[in-house]
Design an enzyme around this catalytic site. Structure first.
Site, PDB file in Angstrom:
ATOM      1  N   HIS A   1      38.774  45.227  44.562  1.00 20.19           N
ATOM      2  CA  HIS A   1      37.487  45.083  44.227  1.00 20.19           C
ATOM      3  C   HIS A   1      36.501  45.774  45.096  1.00 20.19           C
ATOM      4  CE1 HIS A   1      40.052  41.108  43.129  1.00 20.19           C
ATOM      5  NE2 HIS A   1      39.724  41.960  41.992  1.00 20.19           N
TER       6      HIS A   1
ATOM      7  N   LYS B   1      42.566  28.086  33.769  1.00 22.80           N
ATOM      8  CA  LYS B   1      43.408  29.076  34.604  1.00 22.80           C
ATOM      9  C   LYS B   1      43.355  28.189  35.975  1.00 22.80           C
ATOM     10  CE  LYS B   1      43.455  33.999  35.363  1.00 22.80           C
ATOM     11  NZ  LYS B   1      42.625  35.167  35.038  1.00 22.80           N
TER      12      LYS B   1
ATOM     13  N   ARG C   1      43.902  50.252  37.366  1.00 22.99           N
ATOM     14  CA  ARG C   1      44.973  50.603  38.271  1.00 22.99           C
ATOM     15  C   ARG C   1      46.086  51.526  37.903  1.00 22.99           C
ATOM     16  NH1 ARG C   1      45.862  44.485  40.334  1.00 22.99           N
ATOM     17  NH2 ARG C   1      45.824  44.589  38.110  1.00 22.99           N
TER      18      ARG C   1
ATOM     19  N   SER D   1      45.118  40.293  43.448  1.00 23.84           N
ATOM     20  CA  SER D   1      44.945  39.100  44.099  1.00 23.84           C
ATOM     21  C   SER D   1      46.511  38.373  43.896  1.00 23.84           C
ATOM     22  CB  SER D   1      43.879  38.281  43.077  1.00 23.84           C
ATOM     23  OG  SER D   1      42.686  38.985  43.217  1.00 23.84           O
TER      24      SER D   1
HETATM   25  O1  PNS Z   1      40.084  39.470  37.124  1.00 17.16           O
HETATM   26  P1  PNS Z   1      40.618  38.994  35.925  1.00 17.16           P
HETATM   27  O2  PNS Z   1      41.242  37.808  35.605  1.00 17.16           O
HETATM   28  O3  PNS Z   1      41.376  40.013  35.206  1.00 17.16           O
HETATM   29  O4  PNS Z   1      39.514  38.853  34.937  1.00 17.16           O
HETATM   30  C1  PNS Z   1      39.207  38.704  33.545  1.00 17.16           C
HETATM   31  C2  PNS Z   1      37.938  38.149  33.057  1.00 17.16           C
HETATM   32  C3  PNS Z   1      37.367  37.015  33.868  1.00 17.16           C
HETATM   33  C4  PNS Z   1      37.167  39.275  32.997  1.00 17.16           C
HETATM   34  C5  PNS Z   1      38.195  37.853  31.583  1.00 17.16           C
HETATM   35  O5  PNS Z   1      38.889  36.774  31.282  1.00 17.16           O
HETATM   36  C6  PNS Z   1      36.804  37.288  30.866  1.00 17.16           C
HETATM   37  O6  PNS Z   1      36.029  37.984  30.415  1.00 17.16           O
HETATM   38  N1  PNS Z   1      36.789  35.987  30.729  1.00 17.16           N
HETATM   39  C7  PNS Z   1      35.374  35.576  29.968  1.00 17.16           C
HETATM   40  C8  PNS Z   1      35.636  34.972  28.620  1.00 17.16           C
HETATM   41  C9  PNS Z   1      35.385  36.098  27.661  1.00 17.16           C
HETATM   42  O7  PNS Z   1      34.331  36.579  27.304  1.00 17.16           O
HETATM   43  N2  PNS Z   1      36.488  36.472  26.855  1.00 17.16           N
HETATM   44  C10 PNS Z   1      36.347  37.432  25.901  1.00 17.16           C
HETATM   45  C11 PNS Z   1      36.648  38.795  26.251  1.00 17.16           C
HETATM   46  S1  PNS Z   1      38.223  39.083  26.519  1.00 17.16           S
END
Ligand code: PNS
Length: 166
Positions: free
Chosen positions: A18, A42, A91, A129
């Site tokens: 990150h 989550k 990645r 993570s």
């Molecule tokens: O680190 P991660 O878990 O891959 O991140 C995922 C994240 C937090 C970026 C994604 O779940 C997110 O954007 N959540 C917010 C809710 C949202 O806007 N959802 C619609 C887009 S999929």
């Protein structure tokens, strides 16, 4: 015009992968808002407060960034903060489908916000993570994959190095 990106994630916890994306992203953007997106469904190892602290400590020497937490739609937060872009690291091919789906969904929700991908540095291509948490709980050496403050917290969490005062 000032270019601002939101770098969203769960950051449970922040890894060197990150940090690599953030520092490289700062070559493209004037400001990056590193944002923990809260998702009550989550289950996370660290609380939001702790994840914010770990990000703050890990990035204390990096300028032009802000650490934030938000519960809601990512694109709404991007608009609220007047950010033009969402920054994500990619990645490997295995990340592609999930990232593609998220980017298209975000674009559907709001066409004003662009998703920008940076390829994760080769050194961090195998880190995540989740895999770090799995390795550390069985005593795997992950020290080089996370900021020192995160390493200390993970050891504490899994009782690998009990704090004498606790
Ligand atoms: O680190 P991660 O878990 O891959 O991140 C995922 C994240 C937090 C970026 C994604 O779940 C997110 O954007 N959540 C917010 C809710 C949202 O806007 N959802 C619609 C887009 S999929």
């Amino acid at each position: 015009m000032k270019r601002t990106a939101i770098y969203p994630g769960t950051f449970d916890p922040v890894t060197n992968g990150h940090i690599d994306i953030i520092t490289r992203g700062l070559k493209l953007f004037d400001k990056i808002i590193v944002t923990i997106l809260e998702n009550p469904a989550k289950k996370t190892l660290f609380t939001t407060q702790k994840r914010v602290e770990l990000l703050e400590e890990s990035l204390k020497d990096v300028g032009n960034i802000e650490i934030a937490a938000y519960g809601g739609l990512l694109v709404d937060y991007a608009i609220k903060r007047e950010a033009q872009a969402i920054l994500r690291g990619m990645r490997a091919v295995s990340d592609f489908e999930y990232e593609f789906q998220m980017a298209l969904m975000n674009r559907k929700l709001n066409r004003e916000v662009q998703t920008v991908f940076l390829m994760t540095g080769l050194r961090w291509i195998f880190t995540s993570s989740s895999i770090i948490k799995e390795a550390v709980q069985f005593g795997g050496d992950i020290e080089s994959m996370v900021p020192p403050v995160v390493y200390a917290e993970l050891k504490k969490k899994y009782n690998l190095c009990p704090d004498e005062n606790s």
